[in-house]
Design a protein around this motif. Structure first.
Motif, PDB file in Angstrom:
ATOM      1  N   GLU A  13       0.838  -1.203   0.000  1.00 22.31           N
ATOM      2  CA  GLU A  13       0.000   0.000   0.000  1.00 22.31           C
ATOM      3  C   GLU A  13       0.875   1.257   0.000  1.00 22.31           C
ATOM      4  OE1 GLU A  13      -2.648  -0.223   3.349  1.00 22.31           O
ATOM      5  OE2 GLU A  13      -3.727  -1.948   2.527  1.00 22.31           O
ATOM      6  N   LYS A  14       1.949   1.210   0.752  1.00 29.71           N
ATOM      7  CA  LYS A  14       2.882   2.334   0.836  1.00 29.71           C
ATOM      8  C   LYS A  14       3.466   2.647  -0.545  1.00 29.71           C
ATOM      9  CE  LYS A  14       7.126   3.457   3.380  1.00 29.71           C
ATOM     10  NZ  LYS A  14       8.085   2.989   4.368  1.00 29.71           N
ATOM     11  N   TYR A  15       3.880   1.599  -1.263  1.00 32.95           N
ATOM     12  CA  TYR A  15       4.445   1.811  -2.592  1.00 32.95           C
ATOM     13  C   TYR A  15       3.392   2.226  -3.616  1.00 32.95           C
ATOM     14  CZ  TYR A  15       9.326   0.885  -1.788  1.00 32.95           C
ATOM     15  OH  TYR A  15      10.624   0.999  -1.384  1.00 32.95           O
ATOM     16  N   GLU A  16       2.152   1.821  -3.406  1.00 30.30           N
ATOM     17  CA  GLU A  16       1.073   2.288  -4.286  1.00 30.30           C
ATOM     18  C   GLU A  16       0.860   3.787  -4.075  1.00 30.30           C
ATOM     19  OE1 GLU A  16      -1.985   2.367  -7.127  1.00 30.30           O
ATOM     20  OE2 GLU A  16      -0.280   1.037  -6.809  1.00 30.30           O
ATOM     21  N   GLN A  17       0.922   4.225  -2.824  1.00 29.52           N
ATOM     22  CA  GLN A  17       0.831   5.658  -2.540  1.00 29.52           C
ATOM     23  C   GLN A  17       1.997   6.404  -3.200  1.00 29.52           C
ATOM     24  OE1 GLN A  17       0.478   4.893   1.804  1.00 29.52           O
ATOM     25  NE2 GLN A  17      -1.007   6.563   1.756  1.00 29.52           N
ATOM     26  N   LEU A  18       3.187   5.830  -3.126  1.00 30.12           N
ATOM     27  CA  LEU A  18       4.361   6.432  -3.745  1.00 30.12           C
ATOM     28  C   LEU A  18       4.179   6.541  -5.255  1.00 30.12           C
ATOM     29  CD1 LEU A  18       7.375   7.399  -3.632  1.00 30.12           C
ATOM     30  CD2 LEU A  18       7.968   4.993  -4.017  1.00 30.12           C
ATOM     31  N   ARG A  19       3.675   5.474  -5.880  1.00 31.98           N
ATOM     32  CA  ARG A  19       3.459   5.486  -7.329  1.00 31.98           C
ATOM     33  C   ARG A  19       2.519   6.614  -7.726  1.00 31.98           C
ATOM     34  NH1 ARG A  19      -0.389   4.772 -10.461  1.00 31.98           N
ATOM     35  NH2 ARG A  19      -1.754   3.836  -8.935  1.00 31.98           N
ATOM     36  N   LYS A  20       1.409   6.741  -7.006  1.00 33.69           N
ATOM     37  CA  LYS A  20       0.436   7.794  -7.318  1.00 33.69           C
ATOM     38  C   LYS A  20       1.055   9.174  -7.134  1.00 33.69           C
ATOM     39  CE  LYS A  20      -3.678   5.118  -6.187  1.00 33.69           C
ATOM     40  NZ  LYS A  20      -4.767   4.906  -5.204  1.00 33.69           N
ATOM     41  N   GLN A  21       1.793   9.335  -6.066  1.00 38.97           N
ATOM     42  CA  GLN A  21       2.426  10.620  -5.801  1.00 38.97           C
ATOM     43  C   GLN A  21       3.460  10.929  -6.892  1.00 38.97           C
ATOM     44  OE1 GLN A  21       4.123  10.754  -1.885  1.00 38.97           O
ATOM     45  NE2 GLN A  21       4.234  12.977  -1.876  1.00 38.97           N
ATOM     46  N   GLY A  22       4.236   9.912  -7.285  1.00 39.68           N
ATOM     47  CA  GLY A  22       5.241  10.102  -8.324  1.00 39.68           C
ATOM     48  C   GLY A  22       4.624  10.466  -9.660  1.00 39.68           C
ATOM     49  N   GLU A  23       3.582   9.764 -10.054  1.00 39.35           N
ATOM     50  CA  GLU A  23       2.923  10.065 -11.330  1.00 39.35           C
ATOM     51  C   GLU A  23       2.327  11.467 -11.322  1.00 39.35           C
ATOM     52  OE1 GLU A  23       0.229   6.808 -12.071  1.00 39.35           O
ATOM     53  OE2 GLU A  23       1.854   5.531 -12.791  1.00 39.35           O
ATOM     54  N   ALA A  24       1.742  11.882 -10.207  1.00 39.57           N
ATOM     55  CA  ALA A  24       1.177  13.232 -10.119  1.00 39.57           C
ATOM     56  C   ALA A  24       2.279  14.290 -10.214  1.00 39.57           C
ATOM     57  CB  ALA A  24       0.395  13.387  -8.816  1.00 39.57           C
ATOM     58  N   LEU A  25       3.395  14.025  -9.592  1.00 44.42           N
ATOM     59  CA  LEU A  25       4.509  14.966  -9.581  1.00 44.42           C
ATOM     60  C   LEU A  25       5.143  15.114 -10.964  1.00 44.42           C
ATOM     61  CD1 LEU A  25       6.460  16.682  -7.809  1.00 44.42           C
ATOM     62  CD2 LEU A  25       7.783  14.587  -7.473  1.00 44.42           C
ATOM     63  N   LEU A  26       5.207  14.020 -11.726  1.00 45.84           N
ATOM     64  CA  LEU A  26       5.935  14.009 -12.989  1.00 45.84           C
ATOM     65  C   LEU A  26       5.068  14.250 -14.220  1.00 45.84           C
ATOM     66  CD1 LEU A  26       8.058  10.818 -12.264  1.00 45.84           C
ATOM     67  CD2 LEU A  26       8.701  13.184 -11.818  1.00 45.84           C
ATOM     68  N   SER A  27       3.767  14.104 -14.094  1.00 42.05           N
ATOM     69  CA  SER A  27       2.888  14.026 -15.264  1.00 42.05           C
ATOM     70  C   SER A  27       2.889  15.258 -16.165  1.00 42.05           C
ATOM     71  CB  SER A  27       1.462  13.699 -14.835  1.00 42.05           C
ATOM     72  OG  SER A  27       0.939  14.743 -14.046  1.00 42.05           O
ATOM     73  N   ASP A  28       3.140  16.421 -15.632  1.00 37.15           N
ATOM     74  CA  ASP A  28       3.073  17.635 -16.455  1.00 37.15           C
ATOM     75  C   ASP A  28       4.438  18.112 -16.938  1.00 37.15           C
ATOM     76  OD1 ASP A  28       0.311  17.786 -16.289  1.00 37.15           O
ATOM     77  OD2 ASP A  28       0.369  19.000 -14.460  1.00 37.15           O
ATOM     78  N   GLU A  29       5.476  17.351 -16.656  1.00 36.94           N
ATOM     79  CA  GLU A  29       6.828  17.785 -17.031  1.00 36.94           C
ATOM     80  C   GLU A  29       7.441  16.813 -18.026  1.00 36.94           C
ATOM     81  OE1 GLU A  29       9.758  19.706 -17.913  1.00 36.94           O
ATOM     82  OE2 GLU A  29       8.604  20.677 -16.317  1.00 36.94           O
ATOM     83  N   LYS A  30       8.095  17.336 -19.046  1.00 34.60           N
ATOM     84  CA  LYS A  30       8.720  16.504 -20.080  1.00 34.60           C
ATOM     85  C   LYS A  30      10.237  16.453 -19.966  1.00 34.60           C
ATOM     86  CE  LYS A  30       4.824  15.699 -22.097  1.00 34.60           C
ATOM     87  NZ  LYS A  30       4.049  14.736 -21.381  1.00 34.60           N
ATOM     88  N   ASP A  31      10.840  17.341 -19.149  1.00 35.46           N
ATOM     89  CA  ASP A  31      12.290  17.382 -19.060  1.00 35.46           C
ATOM     90  C   ASP A  31      12.812  16.194 -18.243  1.00 35.46           C
ATOM     91  OD1 ASP A  31      14.796  19.218 -19.512  1.00 35.46           O
ATOM     92  OD2 ASP A  31      14.913  18.452 -17.453  1.00 35.46           O
ATOM     93  N   GLN A  32      13.707  15.442 -18.860  1.00 38.26           N
ATOM     94  CA  GLN A  32      14.225  14.221 -18.248  1.00 38.26           C
ATOM     95  C   GLN A  32      14.973  14.502 -16.947  1.00 38.26           C
ATOM     96  OE1 GLN A  32      17.607  12.047 -20.145  1.00 38.26           O
ATOM     97  NE2 GLN A  32      16.026  10.480 -20.428  1.00 38.26           N
ATOM     98  N   ILE A  33      15.863  15.468 -16.945  1.00 34.96           N
ATOM     99  CA  ILE A  33      16.655  15.758 -15.743  1.00 34.96           C
ATOM    100  C   ILE A  33      15.763  16.270 -14.616  1.00 34.96           C
ATOM    101  CG2 ILE A  33      18.518  17.175 -14.760  1.00 34.96           C
ATOM    102  CD1 ILE A  33      19.458  14.858 -16.603  1.00 34.96           C
ATOM    103  N   ALA A  34      14.799  17.112 -14.930  1.00 32.59           N
ATOM    104  CA  ALA A  34      13.872  17.602 -13.910  1.00 32.59           C
ATOM    105  C   ALA A  34      13.110  16.434 -13.283  1.00 32.59           C
ATOM    106  CB  ALA A  34      12.898  18.612 -14.516  1.00 32.59           C
ATOM    107  N   ASN A  35      12.638  15.506 -14.101  1.00 29.80           N
ATOM    108  CA  ASN A  35      11.870  14.376 -13.576  1.00 29.80           C
ATOM    109  C   ASN A  35      12.752  13.409 -12.786  1.00 29.80           C
ATOM    110  OD1 ASN A  35       9.395  15.301 -14.363  1.00 29.80           O
ATOM    111  ND2 ASN A  35       9.343  14.146 -16.265  1.00 29.80           N
ATOM    112  N   LEU A  36      13.965  13.138 -13.267  1.00 30.13           N
ATOM    113  CA  LEU A  36      14.877  12.285 -12.501  1.00 30.13           C
ATOM    114  C   LEU A  36      15.202  12.930 -11.152  1.00 30.13           C
ATOM    115  CD1 LEU A  36      17.328  11.137 -15.314  1.00 30.13           C
ATOM    116  CD2 LEU A  36      15.720   9.676 -14.058  1.00 30.13           C
ATOM    117  N   SER A  37      15.392  14.241 -11.153  1.00 33.54           N
ATOM    118  CA  SER A  37      15.685  14.959  -9.916  1.00 33.54           C
ATOM    119  C   SER A  37      14.524  14.861  -8.937  1.00 33.54           C
ATOM    120  CB  SER A  37      15.992  16.426 -10.218  1.00 33.54           C
ATOM    121  OG  SER A  37      17.144  16.536 -11.011  1.00 33.54           O
TER     122      SER A  37
END
Length: 161
Positions: A13-37
């Motif tokens: 469940e913890k990792y599912e929360q992480l996945r959702k948070q990660g997708e929300a954080l990254l979804s609007d950005e296309k820059d690779q370095i920004a997303n890796l950071s």
């Protein structure tokens, strides 16, 4: 902008929360370095008892330091050397209970005692590895290694570049 999250005690469940948070954080950005950071920052905030979280990217036949959180690190790692190079060479996640028992371990931070390294494949080609270190022996489980693999598979679309 980024509110702290209270994570479940159940690891899946913890990792599912992480996945959702990660997708929300990254979804609007296309820059690779920004997303890796942002992935490194998110994992560093999410994981307890870790002292280094970062990426090594496959470039010109070796792993080169990418975005990370923690102390300064080794800049280049040959494929097949150390935990990161082994994960890159084999394409298999490495969960190392005690890095001092790993043949050829590369010590970038003397405080690191255990490590998990997840190879990242994009279109069946090595992109790099996610490397996470802990100052505690036995910090990472095989289950956590699998959950980190799944997390990285879900965020690969945001790091294609």
């Amino acid at each position: 902008m980024f509110e702290p999250v209270t994570y479940s005690k159940n690891m899946e469940e913890k990792y599912e929360q992480l996945r959702k948070q990660g997708e929300a954080l990254l979804s609007d950005e296309k820059d690779q370095i920004a997303n890796l950071s942002n992935i490194t920052a998110l994992l560093n905030q999410f994981l307890d008892r870790v002292n280094w979280v970062g990426f090594y990217l496959f470039k010109e036949g070796e792993l080169v330091l990418g975005p990370f959180q923690g102390l300064p690190a080794c800049i280049r790692i040959p494929i097949g050397k150390g935990v990161c190079g082994t994960a890159a060479e084999t394409g298999k996640t490495q969960v190392v209970e005690n890095v001092h028992d790993f043949p050829g371990h590369i010590a970038c931070d003397a405080q690191s005692q255990s490590e998990v390294v997840v190879p990242i494949m994009i279109d069946d080609e090595l992109f790099g590895v996610l490397d996470i270190d802990s100052p505690e022996i036995g910090r990472f489980s095989e289950e956590e290694g699998v959950l980190l693999e799944k997390f990285m598979q879900r965020v690969v679309p945001f790091i294609r570049g």
